[in-house]
Design a protein around this motif. Structure first.
Motif, short mmCIF file in Angstrom:
data_model
loop_
_atom_site.label_atom_id
_atom_site.label_comp_id
_atom_site.label_asym_id
_atom_site.label_seq_id
_atom_site.Cartn_x
_atom_site.Cartn_y
_atom_site.Cartn_z
N GLN A 132 0.80 -1.22 0.03
CA GLN A 132 -0.04 -0.05 0.14
C GLN A 132 0.99 1.14 -0.01
OE1 GLN A 132 -3.07 -0.20 2.93
NE2 GLN A 132 -4.35 1.29 1.69
N LYS A 133 0.54 2.42 -0.77
CA LYS A 133 1.23 3.42 -0.85
C LYS A 133 0.89 4.25 0.28
CE LYS A 133 1.49 4.10 -5.91
NZ LYS A 133 1.12 4.61 -7.12
N PRO A 134 1.79 4.73 0.85
CA PRO A 134 1.66 5.75 1.96
C PRO A 134 1.02 6.98 1.21
CG PRO A 134 3.98 5.78 1.56
CD PRO A 134 3.57 4.61 0.51
N SER A 135 0.11 7.41 2.01
CA SER A 135 -0.94 8.66 1.59
C SER A 135 0.32 10.16 1.67
CB SER A 135 -2.08 9.00 2.57
OG SER A 135 -2.60 9.94 2.01
N LYS A 136 0.12 10.42 0.47
CA LYS A 136 1.00 11.72 0.24
C LYS A 136 0.52 12.99 0.62
CE LYS A 136 -0.64 12.68 -4.29
NZ LYS A 136 -0.03 13.02 -5.69
N TYR A 137 -1.11 12.97 1.62
CA TYR A 137 -1.59 13.89 2.08
C TYR A 137 -1.68 13.92 3.44
CZ TYR A 137 -3.38 13.97 -2.76
OH TYR A 137 -3.50 14.07 -4.18
N GLY A 138 -1.73 15.02 3.86
CA GLY A 138 -1.72 15.45 5.42
C GLY A 138 -3.29 15.05 6.01
N LYS A 139 -3.33 15.35 7.33
CA LYS A 139 -4.64 15.09 8.02
C LYS A 139 -5.56 16.30 7.82
CE LYS A 139 -3.90 10.79 9.47
NZ LYS A 139 -4.19 9.97 8.34
N SER A 140 -5.01 17.43 7.71
CA SER A 140 -5.66 18.61 7.57
C SER A 140 -6.92 18.70 6.62
CB SER A 140 -5.04 19.88 7.48
OG SER A 140 -4.54 20.07 6.30
N LYS A 141 -7.95 19.38 6.87
CA LYS A 141 -9.34 19.37 5.85
C LYS A 141 -8.82 20.13 4.71
CE LYS A 141 -13.32 19.57 9.26
NZ LYS A 141 -14.08 20.30 9.84
N GLN A 142 -7.89 20.87 4.59
CA GLN A 142 -7.51 21.54 3.38
C GLN A 142 -6.73 20.42 2.54
OE1 GLN A 142 -5.02 24.75 3.72
NE2 GLN A 142 -5.18 25.55 1.90
N GLU A 143 -5.90 19.68 3.13
CA GLU A 143 -5.31 18.39 2.54
C GLU A 143 -6.02 17.36 2.15
OE1 GLU A 143 -1.32 18.12 1.94
OE2 GLU A 143 -2.10 19.97 1.63
N GLN A 144 -7.14 17.12 2.88
CA GLN A 144 -8.20 16.13 2.41
C GLN A 144 -8.99 16.63 1.27
OE1 GLN A 144 -9.39 13.24 4.71
NE2 GLN A 144 -7.13 13.37 5.54
N PHE A 145 -9.29 17.71 1.21
CA PHE A 145 -9.84 18.34 0.12
C PHE A 145 -9.24 18.46 -1.06
CE2 PHE A 145 -11.72 22.04 -2.49
CZ PHE A 145 -12.85 21.46 -2.67
N LYS A 146 -8.12 18.41 -0.93
CA LYS A 146 -7.02 18.38 -2.23
C LYS A 146 -6.73 17.10 -2.71
CE LYS A 146 -2.42 19.70 -2.53
NZ LYS A 146 -1.12 20.10 -1.62
N ALA A 147 -6.93 16.05 -1.61
CA ALA A 147 -6.77 14.77 -2.17
C ALA A 147 -8.07 14.32 -2.80
CB ALA A 147 -6.61 13.90 -0.77
#
Ligand SMILES: [Zn+2]
Length: 78
Positions: A21-36
């Motif tokens: 499984q690839k490690p997620s390149k996105y952070g946990k913040s709402k802004q990062e989740q939205f970008k994902a």
């Protein structure tokens, strides 16, 4: 078991399949989740089959020398 050419052995050898499984390149913040979500959405539009496969890396490992080769083509995915 997969029979595949190994460039290190220089011949066709038995390989076993490894899925990571690839490690997620996105952070946990709402802004990062939205970008994902947005990137996933447009990525999914461009290549519907590729969207799910994007989460894993598929490797094959040579049984003779242990050489790992990235093999993300996905055709054999069930
Ligand atoms: Zn090999």
């Amino acid at each position: 078991m997969i029979i595949q050419y190994c460039k290190k052995c220089g011949k066709e050898t038995e390989h076993k399949e490894l899925i990571k499984q690839k490690p997620s390149k996105y952070g946990k913040s709402k802004q990062e989740q939205f970008k994902a979500f947005i990137e996933g959405f447009f990525g999914g539009m461009a290549s519907p089959a590729g969207a799910a496969l994007d989460l894993v890396d598929r490797y094959v490992e040579c049984n003779e020398c242990g050489l790992k080769t990235l093999d993300n083509q996905g055709e054999e995915f069930l």
